[in-house]
Design a protein around this motif. Structure first.
Motif, PDB file in Angstrom:
ATOM      1  N   ASP A   1     107.404  71.977  68.685  1.00 44.20           N
ATOM      2  CA  ASP A   1     108.614  71.802  68.150  1.00 44.20           C
ATOM      3  C   ASP A   1     108.141  72.653  67.146  1.00 44.20           C
ATOM      4  OD1 ASP A   1     107.154  69.529  67.509  1.00 44.20           O
ATOM      5  OD2 ASP A   1     109.062  68.763  67.045  1.00 44.20           O
ATOM      6  N   THR A   2     108.681  72.551  66.350  1.00 43.57           N
ATOM      7  CA  THR A   2     108.701  72.679  64.973  1.00 43.57           C
ATOM      8  C   THR A   2     110.327  72.372  63.861  1.00 43.57           C
ATOM      9  OG1 THR A   2     108.386  74.611  63.392  1.00 43.57           O
ATOM     10  CG2 THR A   2     109.887  75.334  64.906  1.00 43.57           C
ATOM     11  N   HIS A   3     109.821  72.118  62.875  1.00 44.56           N
ATOM     12  CA  HIS A   3     110.882  71.693  61.997  1.00 44.56           C
ATOM     13  C   HIS A   3     111.610  72.687  60.909  1.00 44.56           C
ATOM     14  CE1 HIS A   3     110.269  67.365  62.303  1.00 44.56           C
ATOM     15  NE2 HIS A   3     109.310  67.617  62.580  1.00 44.56           N
ATOM     16  N   VAL A   4     112.219  72.695  61.215  1.00 42.55           N
ATOM     17  CA  VAL A   4     113.511  74.292  60.636  1.00 42.55           C
ATOM     18  C   VAL A   4     114.840  73.383  59.649  1.00 42.55           C
ATOM     19  CG1 VAL A   4     115.567  75.584  60.552  1.00 42.55           C
ATOM     20  CG2 VAL A   4     113.870  75.470  62.756  1.00 42.55           C
ATOM     21  N   HIS A   5     114.605  74.188  58.439  1.00 43.12           N
ATOM     22  CA  HIS A   5     115.312  73.578  57.237  1.00 43.12           C
ATOM     23  C   HIS A   5     116.733  73.618  57.333  1.00 43.12           C
ATOM     24  CE1 HIS A   5     115.943  72.867  52.756  1.00 43.12           C
ATOM     25  NE2 HIS A   5     116.548  73.402  53.151  1.00 43.12           N
ATOM     26  N   VAL A   6     117.676  72.215  56.798  1.00 46.91           N
ATOM     27  CA  VAL A   6     119.199  72.579  57.508  1.00 46.91           C
ATOM     28  C   VAL A   6     119.939  71.688  56.691  1.00 46.91           C
ATOM     29  CG1 VAL A   6     118.703  73.093  59.952  1.00 46.91           C
ATOM     30  CG2 VAL A   6     119.187  70.807  58.850  1.00 46.91           C
ATOM     31  N   LYS A   7     121.035  72.144  56.348  1.00 50.12           N
ATOM     32  CA  LYS A   7     122.062  71.840  55.036  1.00 50.12           C
ATOM     33  C   LYS A   7     123.228  71.108  56.614  1.00 50.12           C
ATOM     34  CE  LYS A   7     122.017  74.239  51.847  1.00 50.12           C
ATOM     35  NZ  LYS A   7     123.202  75.880  50.483  1.00 50.12           N
ATOM     36  N   VAL A   8     122.885  69.930  55.851  1.00 45.97           N
ATOM     37  CA  VAL A   8     123.662  68.830  56.690  1.00 45.97           C
ATOM     38  C   VAL A   8     124.937  68.047  56.000  1.00 45.97           C
ATOM     39  CG1 VAL A   8     121.805  68.521  58.608  1.00 45.97           C
ATOM     40  CG2 VAL A   8     121.973  66.741  56.974  1.00 45.97           C
ATOM     41  N   PRO A   9     125.466  67.467  56.317  1.00 42.96           N
ATOM     42  CA  PRO A   9     127.004  66.547  55.314  1.00 42.96           C
ATOM     43  C   PRO A   9     125.724  65.036  55.111  1.00 42.96           C
ATOM     44  CG  PRO A   9     127.697  67.085  57.300  1.00 42.96           C
ATOM     45  CD  PRO A   9     126.475  67.527  57.579  1.00 42.96           C
ATOM     46  N   ARG A  10     126.230  64.989  53.058  1.00 42.21           N
ATOM     47  CA  ARG A  10     125.594  63.663  52.887  1.00 42.21           C
ATOM     48  C   ARG A  10     125.094  62.491  53.520  1.00 42.21           C
ATOM     49  NH1 ARG A  10     127.320  63.587  46.610  1.00 42.21           N
ATOM     50  NH2 ARG A  10     126.264  65.984  46.748  1.00 42.21           N
TER      51      ARG A  10
ATOM     52  N   PRO B   1     119.818  60.987  55.431  1.00 44.32           N
ATOM     53  CA  PRO B   1     118.431  60.092  54.974  1.00 44.32           C
ATOM     54  C   PRO B   1     117.981  60.386  57.508  1.00 44.32           C
ATOM     55  CG  PRO B   1     120.163  59.139  54.686  1.00 44.32           C
ATOM     56  CD  PRO B   1     120.616  60.101  55.504  1.00 44.32           C
ATOM     57  N   ARG B   2     118.458  59.796  58.221  1.00 39.37           N
ATOM     58  CA  ARG B   2     118.133  61.011  59.648  1.00 39.37           C
ATOM     59  C   ARG B   2     117.506  62.184  60.136  1.00 39.37           C
ATOM     60  NH1 ARG B   2     123.629  61.004  62.778  1.00 39.37           N
ATOM     61  NH2 ARG B   2     122.625  62.782  63.319  1.00 39.37           N
ATOM     62  N   PHE B   3     117.872  62.993  58.840  1.00 36.04           N
ATOM     63  CA  PHE B   3     118.046  64.547  59.044  1.00 36.04           C
ATOM     64  C   PHE B   3     116.072  65.095  57.733  1.00 36.04           C
ATOM     65  CE2 PHE B   3     121.192  65.168  61.823  1.00 36.04           C
ATOM     66  CZ  PHE B   3     121.215  65.964  62.604  1.00 36.04           C
ATOM     67  N   ARG B   4     115.461  64.071  57.293  1.00 35.88           N
ATOM     68  CA  ARG B   4     114.720  63.972  56.211  1.00 35.88           C
ATOM     69  C   ARG B   4     113.543  64.122  57.525  1.00 35.88           C
ATOM     70  NH1 ARG B   4     115.730  61.251  51.712  1.00 35.88           N
ATOM     71  NH2 ARG B   4     116.980  63.004  50.353  1.00 35.88           N
ATOM     72  N   GLY B   5     112.762  65.579  56.567  1.00 35.47           N
ATOM     73  CA  GLY B   5     111.185  65.570  57.590  1.00 35.47           C
ATOM     74  C   GLY B   5     110.197  64.361  56.763  1.00 35.47           C
ATOM     75  N   ARG B   6     109.276  65.171  56.954  1.00 32.83           N
ATOM     76  CA  ARG B   6     108.075  64.718  55.988  1.00 32.83           C
ATOM     77  C   ARG B   6     108.180  65.260  54.848  1.00 32.83           C
ATOM     78  NH1 ARG B   6     103.518  66.918  60.213  1.00 32.83           N
ATOM     79  NH2 ARG B   6     106.183  66.836  61.245  1.00 32.83           N
ATOM     80  N   LYS B   7     108.516  66.265  54.578  1.00 33.67           N
ATOM     81  CA  LYS B   7     108.822  66.621  53.332  1.00 33.67           C
ATOM     82  C   LYS B   7     109.863  66.128  52.820  1.00 33.67           C
ATOM     83  CE  LYS B   7     105.546  69.603  54.216  1.00 33.67           C
ATOM     84  NZ  LYS B   7     104.350  69.222  53.698  1.00 33.67           N
ATOM     85  N   ASP B   8     110.589  66.589  51.577  1.00 35.03           N
ATOM     86  CA  ASP B   8     111.629  66.020  51.191  1.00 35.03           C
ATOM     87  C   ASP B   8     112.936  67.072  51.458  1.00 35.03           C
ATOM     88  OD1 ASP B   8     112.454  64.199  49.307  1.00 35.03           O
ATOM     89  OD2 ASP B   8     112.628  65.312  47.385  1.00 35.03           O
TER      90      ASP B   8
ATOM     91  N   SER C   1     115.954  68.514  54.178  1.00 37.03           N
ATOM     92  CA  SER C   1     116.294  68.008  56.090  1.00 37.03           C
ATOM     93  C   SER C   1     115.892  69.069  56.491  1.00 37.03           C
ATOM     94  CB  SER C   1     118.018  67.668  55.459  1.00 37.03           C
ATOM     95  OG  SER C   1     118.451  67.023  54.818  1.00 37.03           O
ATOM     96  N   THR C   2     115.782  69.175  58.001  1.00 38.06           N
ATOM     97  CA  THR C   2     115.027  69.717  59.102  1.00 38.06           C
ATOM     98  C   THR C   2     115.126  68.852  59.835  1.00 38.06           C
ATOM     99  OG1 THR C   2     113.076  68.152  59.751  1.00 38.06           O
ATOM    100  CG2 THR C   2     113.262  69.599  57.957  1.00 38.06           C
ATOM    101  N   GLN C   3     115.640  69.849  61.333  1.00 37.63           N
ATOM    102  CA  GLN C   3     116.235  69.915  62.321  1.00 37.63           C
ATOM    103  C   GLN C   3     115.128  70.039  63.422  1.00 37.63           C
ATOM    104  OE1 GLN C   3     118.902  72.839  64.724  1.00 37.63           O
ATOM    105  NE2 GLN C   3     120.265  70.860  64.440  1.00 37.63           N
ATOM    106  N   ASN C   4     114.658  69.374  64.077  1.00 35.02           N
ATOM    107  CA  ASN C   4     113.562  69.465  65.249  1.00 35.02           C
ATOM    108  C   ASN C   4     113.782  70.795  66.466  1.00 35.02           C
ATOM    109  OD1 ASN C   4     110.842  68.041  65.634  1.00 35.02           O
ATOM    110  ND2 ASN C   4     111.965  66.652  65.601  1.00 35.02           N
TER     111      ASN C   4
END
Length: 74
Positions: free
Chosen positions: A6-15, A19-26, A28-31
């Protein structure tokens, strides 16, 4: 089956979902979970899991979905 990963893709999500979509970086990501055969052709793709979801949780879900990941014998 050739490989799964799997990989993480940068995404924009509602505010409210950040917190749920925040990856290991700072950000939001989606698996994106994929499986491929020995010819390196995609045989399964599963998107939508939030960045905080563990790999094992996503793999377990892939086996029980309506259109599940199937690993053939041999």
């Amino acid at each position: 089956m050739g490989a799964i990963d799997d990989t993480h893709v940068h995404v924009k999500v509602p505010r409210a979902d950040v917190p749920r979509f925040r990856g290991r970086k700072d950000w939001s990501t989606q698996n994106v979970f994929v499986a491929c055969d020995f010819d390196m052709k995609f045989t399964y793709v599963l998107v939508g899991w939030e960045g905080t979801a563990s790999d094992s949780r996503i793999l377990k879900d892939a086996f029980v979905r309506e259109d599940p990941l199937v690993i053939s014998e041999g």
